[in-house]
Design an enzyme around this catalytic site. Structure first.
Site: not given
Ligand code: NI
Length: 171
Positions: A46, A51, A95-96, A137-138, A141
């Site tokens: 995701g 991000q 998370c990236l 989660h997304e 963000h």
């Molecule tokens: Ni994330």
């Protein structure tokens, strides 16, 4: 198509609230395509526009694609949770933007989401399991919230310090 640079904590842009898009036009469609390419390349399941430094309420998800399975991307603009189950579930999240850190986060097990898809159509879907966790989660963000913000202050601080260190070590 283009790979976009992924921001990592403590970049202040990750703490900002994203703004709704007016509609999914060619520009947003291109953003979704670039985000998908960036996510598959990372690899991740995701990615939210924040991000990659774009403060728009856009996210992409694909929990399916791997060596054996075809891609099944979900692209969302202006996602809203219109229903969430009382039952909660726990997943170990990563998370990236917080590289190489993982922790268990408790969230509603099922959610119903309304969003605008890549064809500018309004859609509603009910999701559960990992997909429900990923959507939430997304969506966090888009509010400037990272999964570590769901943890205790001590644990969050420790994970962010470690993430910073691993960022320095990566080439
Ligand atoms: Ni994330």
């Amino acid at each position: 198509m283009a790979l976009l640079p992924i921001l990592t904590a403590p970049d202040p842009r990750l703490k900002k609230k994203s703004l709704p898009v007016e509609k999914v036009d060619d520009e947003i469609k291109q953003l979704m395509k670039d985000m998908l390419e960036t996510m598959y390349d990372a690899p991740g399941i995701g990615l939210a526009a924040a991000q990659v430094g774009v403060l728009k309420r856009v996210l992409v998800i694909d929990i399916t694609k791997d060596e054996e399975n075809e891609a099944a991307p979900l692209c969302m603009a202006n996602p809203e949770i219109i229903w969430a189950s009382d039952e909660k579930t726990v997943y170990e999240e990563g998370c990236l933007s917080v590289p190489e850190q993982f922790a268990e986060v408790k969230r509603p097990e099922k959610v119903k989401v309304r969003f605008i898809d890549q064809e500018n159509e309004i859609r509603e879907i009910e999701v559960d399991g990992l997909l429900a966790t990923c959507v939430q989660h997304e969506m966090d963000h888009l509010e400037g919230v990272l999964f570590v913000d769901h943890l205790s202050t001590v644990k969050r601080g420790m994970m962010l310090r470690k993430a910073k260190k691993s960022k320095k070590l990566s080439m």
